[in-house]
Design a protein around this motif. Sequence first.
Motif, PDB file in Angstrom:
ATOM      1  N   THR A  79       0.828  -1.188   0.000  1.00  0.00           N
ATOM      2  CA  THR A  79       0.000   0.000   0.000  1.00  0.00           C
ATOM      3  C   THR A  79       0.871   1.249   0.000  1.00  0.00           C
ATOM      4  O   THR A  79       2.088   1.188   0.254  1.00  0.00           O
ATOM      5  N   ILE A  80       0.241   2.399  -0.245  1.00  0.00           N
ATOM      6  CA  ILE A  80       0.979   3.661  -0.195  1.00  0.00           C
ATOM      7  C   ILE A  80       1.515   3.896   1.211  1.00  0.00           C
ATOM      8  O   ILE A  80       2.645   4.359   1.401  1.00  0.00           O
ATOM      9  N   GLU A  81       0.690   3.548   2.208  1.00  0.00           N
ATOM     10  CA  GLU A  81       1.085   3.772   3.601  1.00  0.00           C
ATOM     11  C   GLU A  81       2.275   2.918   4.015  1.00  0.00           C
ATOM     12  O   GLU A  81       2.986   3.269   4.960  1.00  0.00           O
ATOM     13  N   THR A  82       2.478   1.786   3.352  1.00  0.00           N
ATOM     14  CA  THR A  82       3.577   0.888   3.715  1.00  0.00           C
ATOM     15  C   THR A  82       4.735   0.971   2.716  1.00  0.00           C
ATOM     16  O   THR A  82       5.572   0.073   2.670  1.00  0.00           O
ATOM     17  N   SER A  83       4.779   2.043   1.948  1.00  0.00           N
ATOM     18  CA  SER A  83       5.832   2.233   0.952  1.00  0.00           C
ATOM     19  C   SER A  83       6.565   3.537   1.223  1.00  0.00           C
ATOM     20  O   SER A  83       6.021   4.456   1.843  1.00  0.00           O
ATOM     21  N   ILE A  84       7.792   3.607   0.743  1.00  0.00           N
ATOM     22  CA  ILE A  84       8.566   4.821   0.927  1.00  0.00           C
ATOM     23  C   ILE A  84       7.908   5.972   0.170  1.00  0.00           C
ATOM     24  O   ILE A  84       7.272   5.777  -0.876  1.00  0.00           O
ATOM     25  N   ARG A  85       8.013   7.151   0.697  1.00  0.00           N
ATOM     26  CA  ARG A  85       7.445   8.311   0.029  1.00  0.00           C
ATOM     27  C   ARG A  85       8.166   8.549  -1.293  1.00  0.00           C
ATOM     28  O   ARG A  85       9.377   8.349  -1.402  1.00  0.00           O
ATOM     29  N   PRO A  86       7.439   9.015  -2.325  1.00  0.00           N
ATOM     30  CA  PRO A  86       8.111   9.275  -3.605  1.00  0.00           C
ATOM     31  C   PRO A  86       9.074  10.443  -3.491  1.00  0.00           C
ATOM     32  O   PRO A  86       8.937  11.324  -2.640  1.00  0.00           O
ATOM     33  N   ARG A  87      10.056  10.447  -4.357  1.00  0.00           N
ATOM     34  CA  ARG A  87      11.052  11.510  -4.404  1.00  0.00           C
ATOM     35  C   ARG A  87      10.375  12.811  -4.825  1.00  0.00           C
ATOM     36  O   ARG A  87       9.651  12.846  -5.818  1.00  0.00           O
ATOM     37  N   PRO A  88      10.573  13.919  -4.087  1.00  0.00           N
ATOM     38  CA  PRO A  88       9.956  15.187  -4.488  1.00  0.00           C
ATOM     39  C   PRO A  88      10.404  15.598  -5.885  1.00  0.00           C
ATOM     40  O   PRO A  88      11.572  15.447  -6.251  1.00  0.00           O
ATOM     41  N   SER A  89       9.461  16.092  -6.677  1.00  0.00           N
ATOM     42  CA  SER A  89       9.775  16.468  -8.057  1.00  0.00           C
ATOM     43  C   SER A  89      10.792  17.595  -8.126  1.00  0.00           C
ATOM     44  O   SER A  89      11.506  17.748  -9.115  1.00  0.00           O
ATOM     45  N   THR A  90      10.854  18.407  -7.075  1.00  0.00           N
ATOM     46  CA  THR A  90      11.782  19.551  -7.058  1.00  0.00           C
ATOM     47  C   THR A  90      13.155  19.212  -6.502  1.00  0.00           C
ATOM     48  O   THR A  90      14.028  20.063  -6.468  1.00  0.00           O
ATOM     49  N   MET A  91      13.335  17.968  -6.070  1.00  0.00           N
ATOM     50  CA  MET A  91      14.607  17.598  -5.452  1.00  0.00           C
ATOM     51  C   MET A  91      15.688  17.469  -6.525  1.00  0.00           C
ATOM     52  O   MET A  91      15.524  16.738  -7.503  1.00  0.00           O
ATOM     53  N   PRO A  92      16.793  18.194  -6.385  1.00  0.00           N
ATOM     54  CA  PRO A  92      17.856  18.094  -7.399  1.00  0.00           C
ATOM     55  C   PRO A  92      18.510  16.722  -7.379  1.00  0.00           C
ATOM     56  O   PRO A  92      18.578  16.063  -6.348  1.00  0.00           O
ATOM     57  N   ARG A  93      18.947  16.298  -8.540  1.00  0.00           N
ATOM     58  CA  ARG A  93      19.616  15.010  -8.628  1.00  0.00           C
ATOM     59  C   ARG A  93      21.070  15.138  -8.152  1.00  0.00           C
ATOM     60  O   ARG A  93      21.696  16.176  -8.297  1.00  0.00           O
ATOM     61  N   CYS A  94      21.565  14.037  -7.584  1.00  0.00           N
ATOM     62  CA  CYS A  94      22.953  14.007  -7.148  1.00  0.00           C
ATOM     63  C   CYS A  94      23.878  13.916  -8.358  1.00  0.00           C
ATOM     64  O   CYS A  94      23.485  13.507  -9.459  1.00  0.00           O
ATOM     65  N   HIS A  95      25.113  14.288  -8.148  1.00  0.00           N
ATOM     66  CA  HIS A  95      26.130  14.241  -9.205  1.00  0.00           C
ATOM     67  C   HIS A  95      26.247  12.832  -9.752  1.00  0.00           C
ATOM     68  O   HIS A  95      26.194  11.846  -9.021  1.00  0.00           O
ATOM     69  N   ARG A  96      26.377  12.716 -11.081  1.00  0.00           N
ATOM     70  CA  ARG A  96      26.565  11.455 -11.796  1.00  0.00           C
ATOM     71  C   ARG A  96      25.305  10.608 -11.875  1.00  0.00           C
ATOM     72  O   ARG A  96      25.385   9.415 -12.185  1.00  0.00           O
ATOM     73  N   THR A  97      24.123  11.148 -11.571  1.00  0.00           N
ATOM     74  CA  THR A  97      22.891  10.349 -11.670  1.00  0.00           C
ATOM     75  C   THR A  97      21.933  11.009 -12.654  1.00  0.00           C
ATOM     76  O   THR A  97      22.092  12.148 -13.048  1.00  0.00           O
TER      77      THR A  97
END
Length: 479
Positions: free
Chosen positions: A461-479
């Motif tokens: 379920t959504i409640e038992t899953s990790i929260r999705p990555r925020p759309s505004t979160m910058p990507r780390c180097h090399r990804t």
Amino acid sequence: MCNTSTLLVVNNSYPGPEIRVHRGDTVFVNVHNRGKYGFTIHCDWTRGSVHGAIVILPAENETYPFPTPDGEQTIILESWYNGNFKKIIDKALAAGTPPPQPDAYAINGHLGDTYGCPTDTIFRMEVDYEKTYLLRIINAAMNEQQFFTIMNHTLTVVAVDASYVRRFKTNYILISPGQTMDVLVSANRNAGQYYMATRPFSDSSVPPVDFITTGIFQYTNFVGGSNASLITLPAMNNTDAMLNFISRIRNTNVTQNPPINVPGDTDINRRVFITLAVNDLPCKNSKCVVSDGFAASLNNVSFVYPHIDVLQAYYRNIRGVFAENFPFLPPEFYDFTGNLTGVVSAVEVGTRAICVNYGDAVEIVLQSTQMGAGGSHPIHLHGYSFYWVGAGFGNFNGETDPSTYNLVDPPLMNTIDVPGTGWVAIRFFANNPGVWYMHCHLERHTSWGMSTVLIVRNGSTIETSIRPRPSTMPRCHRT
């Protein structure tokens, strides 16, 4: 020792500023890195100077499970090096040698009066007669468990790792790196200045330097001196003092704690038995000064930090970053805590994760070995508090030792000390999906590879899953 050092710190402060919130608050912390290199806010050598306390007060409508103290004080125990923490470990790793011992220990950034330096300052805590104070004690030292005491005063332990425990009185505490303890102390002695003091504990054949660092517990309006000869602490290698203290830690059934929910024997569906060892591996870079450099391992796997973090790799299905095949048993069994003459235990390097399903009832047995210098290992698991259900000396026996487990009131912790010639057992329900680092909190061992990653897969379920990555979160180097 009596030198001035340039340190990477937070907001021009050592230790860093304290963040104080109430339970249930949502906290936003903006971090601006003005240093010369990237680093995490946890889990590398920069934490030697980049650290501070997060104090979580009771919720607005809650109280403590003990009489409200008249005041409180955060006390951070630290390792002091005359140099840059990152440069120290980088040089040691490149050479294949162990990092140097600290030049001193500190209390809230102060070295005290035992080192003989003319510019040393001493931490002072001012108290009023017949008032009771809550001490929030944090061990931020790099590689040293620490005894701590306040002379002629009784300490009452009320919480460990942000979980309330059955209160008990003691003359000293023992606290591991990465661990926190809440302690009550009453200013009920004759007005004066009393030493607070800290020194390391070690059961290793290569112990840390045995310095005693002091502070002052000072009654208001008293003017006078303190006598260094009055400091009484257990000897650095006093394992009886260690055992006498940790054996008294028990959970307590108070409303401020989560209800005790220990996985029972029939609940356990994921068992992991992990040996802890210090090893050696060929040193292959141009700066090596030895043929074999230091390594450390869990079940003979020395962890390699990937260029892409495991969290991103797992949830974005990036191949080739890690393997989901951490061994659930040691590759070989021998007398782990006995005579190792003739034992050759090969170690491999890799990024191998422990993978469990959401909702699994997990038992992990952590077994020390005498490989390397032996000694205790404070093991810390991110993302979870776990129940410390068992401990013993010698080699863990899966047939008989579980009968000694405490499943009634085991303490809820996130850092557990594995004695140098013994084992501990922990249990928890895997109800926090994500990618969680598990490591020895002796930083030299972590640097050498005594760590792994626990992956708790998403539930259904959504409640038992990790929260999705925020759309505004910058990507780390090399990804």
